[in-house]
Motif scaffolding. Structure first.
Motif, PDB file in Angstrom:
ATOM      1  N   ASP A   1       0.954  -1.103   0.021  1.00 35.48           N
ATOM      2  CA  ASP A   1      -0.008   0.069  -0.149  1.00 35.48           C
ATOM      3  C   ASP A   1       0.781   1.276   0.044  1.00 35.48           C
ATOM      4  O   ASP A   1       0.533   2.219  -0.755  1.00 35.48           O
ATOM      5  CB  ASP A   1      -1.062   0.073   1.326  1.00 35.48           C
ATOM      6  CG  ASP A   1      -2.111  -0.934   1.120  1.00 35.48           C
ATOM      7  OD1 ASP A   1      -2.364  -0.975  -0.072  1.00 35.48           O
ATOM      8  OD2 ASP A   1      -2.757  -1.212   2.091  1.00 35.48           O
ATOM      9  N   LYS A   2       2.019   1.270   0.867  1.00 34.79           N
ATOM     10  CA  LYS A   2       2.847   2.344   0.724  1.00 34.79           C
ATOM     11  C   LYS A   2       3.628   2.553  -0.398  1.00 34.79           C
ATOM     12  O   LYS A   2       3.595   3.658  -0.998  1.00 34.79           O
ATOM     13  CB  LYS A   2       3.778   2.074   2.159  1.00 34.79           C
ATOM     14  CG  LYS A   2       3.240   2.331   3.446  1.00 34.79           C
ATOM     15  CD  LYS A   2       4.152   2.016   4.428  1.00 34.79           C
ATOM     16  CE  LYS A   2       3.728   1.946   5.639  1.00 34.79           C
ATOM     17  NZ  LYS A   2       4.811   1.825   6.892  1.00 34.79           N
ATOM     18  N   LEU A   3       3.753   1.627  -1.183  1.00 29.15           N
ATOM     19  CA  LEU A   3       4.453   1.883  -2.438  1.00 29.15           C
ATOM     20  C   LEU A   3       3.514   2.434  -3.407  1.00 29.15           C
ATOM     21  O   LEU A   3       3.971   3.007  -4.434  1.00 29.15           O
ATOM     22  CB  LEU A   3       5.114   0.513  -2.879  1.00 29.15           C
ATOM     23  CG  LEU A   3       6.466  -0.248  -2.087  1.00 29.15           C
ATOM     24  CD1 LEU A   3       6.523  -1.629  -2.617  1.00 29.15           C
ATOM     25  CD2 LEU A   3       7.471   0.790  -2.220  1.00 29.15           C
ATOM     26  N   LEU A   4       2.407   1.805  -3.554  1.00 28.20           N
ATOM     27  CA  LEU A   4       1.542   2.186  -4.467  1.00 28.20           C
ATOM     28  C   LEU A   4       0.340   3.227  -4.392  1.00 28.20           C
ATOM     29  O   LEU A   4       0.038   3.918  -5.262  1.00 28.20           O
ATOM     30  CB  LEU A   4       0.391   0.877  -4.785  1.00 28.20           C
ATOM     31  CG  LEU A   4       1.211  -0.090  -5.123  1.00 28.20           C
ATOM     32  CD1 LEU A   4       0.259  -1.556  -5.285  1.00 28.20           C
ATOM     33  CD2 LEU A   4       1.737  -0.303  -6.754  1.00 28.20           C
ATOM     34  N   PHE A   5       0.174   3.623  -3.158  1.00 29.79           N
ATOM     35  CA  PHE A   5      -0.907   4.675  -2.669  1.00 29.79           C
ATOM     36  C   PHE A   5      -0.365   5.949  -1.826  1.00 29.79           C
ATOM     37  O   PHE A   5       0.879   5.640  -0.909  1.00 29.79           O
ATOM     38  CB  PHE A   5      -2.118   4.219  -2.112  1.00 29.79           C
ATOM     39  CG  PHE A   5      -2.778   3.179  -2.709  1.00 29.79           C
ATOM     40  CD1 PHE A   5      -3.548   3.567  -4.078  1.00 29.79           C
ATOM     41  CD2 PHE A   5      -2.453   1.690  -2.738  1.00 29.79           C
ATOM     42  CE1 PHE A   5      -4.085   2.647  -4.727  1.00 29.79           C
ATOM     43  CE2 PHE A   5      -3.147   0.942  -3.576  1.00 29.79           C
ATOM     44  CZ  PHE A   5      -4.149   1.146  -4.432  1.00 29.79           C
TER      45      PHE A   5
END
Length: 231
Positions: free
Chosen positions: A227-231
């Motif tokens: 999630d941190k990488l994508l959003f």
């Protein structure tokens, strides 16, 4: 002793107030590589059903039994784990889990390259198979071909301009939109889909060499990191 109790309480509080990941991710492993898929929150019935089956190990050992280059790769048939039904002259694709999942069509979700979608039989409700799925490889379209598609296979339904840009630049299979439920997308490892789609197959589009599947539900920690990488 007091310090130990205080530390324990702090740790428990940290766990209690830790934010859960926004999305659930799964990994599909094959001899042609792996891919990671984000399941859509907009399609909770399909998301939760896929997670339930994956956690049970239902998909492990099933095959990608139908593959069509520039279109999709299909798997999830429980019959494909049965040695008597996996002979090359046996027809696969009819296995199920005894229930269907109601269609969850969303205007924002469409058949772009890399999406995960539910297979189904021909039923008026367009309810999905409880277990079989496909991943889109797709192909790129021109405006002219999309115009023709709207007049013929889409029966006049217009493809939104922003989706047209995806179909022209990234590719997909637009004639399946609003007919089959899309409920996830590949966020890593799309080359696995390309490799499988290109294998040699018989006249029924079954790979001549079996392509077994293992599906792993990623942990909350792994999902939070993604999630941190994508959003």
């Amino acid at each position: 002793m007091k310090k130990l109790i205080t530390l324990t309480l702090l740790l428990l509080s940290a766990v209690a107030f830790a934010k859960p990941p926004k999305n659930q991710y799964v990994r599909i492993r094959t001899t042609y590589g792996d891919c990671i898929i984000r399941l859509y929150n907009e399609t909770p019935l399909h998301r939760d059903n896929f997670i339930k089956l994956a956690k049970k190990g239902f998909y492990n050992g099933t095959l990608f039994h139908r593959v069509i280059q520039n279109f999709m790769i299909q798997g999830g048939d429980p019959d494909s784990k049965d040695p008597e039904k996996t002979k090359l002259d046996a027809e696969l694709g009819n296995g199920d889990v005894g229930y269907t999942v109601p269609a969850e069509f969303r205007d924002s979700l469409f058949h772009k390259r890399g999406v995960l979608a539910a297979a189904r039989d021909d039923n008026p409700q367009k309810a999905s198979s409880g277990c079989q799925f496909y991943i889109v490889e797709g192909k790129r379209f021109t405006d002219g071909k999309l115009d023709t598609l709207e007049k013929t296979r889409l029966k006049g339904r217009k493809i939104p301009a922003w989706q047209r840009e995806w179909y022209k630049s990234v590719g997909g299979v637009p004639h399946l939109d609003q007919n089959y439920t899309v409920y996830g997308e590949v966020i890593s490892g799309i080359d696995m889909v390309d490799r499988i789609a290109a294998v040699k197959k018989d006249e029924c589009n079954r790979p001549l060499a079996d392509v077994p599947i293992t599906v792993e539900v990623l942990s909350k920690k792994e999902c939070s990191q993604l999630d941190k990488l994508l959003f």
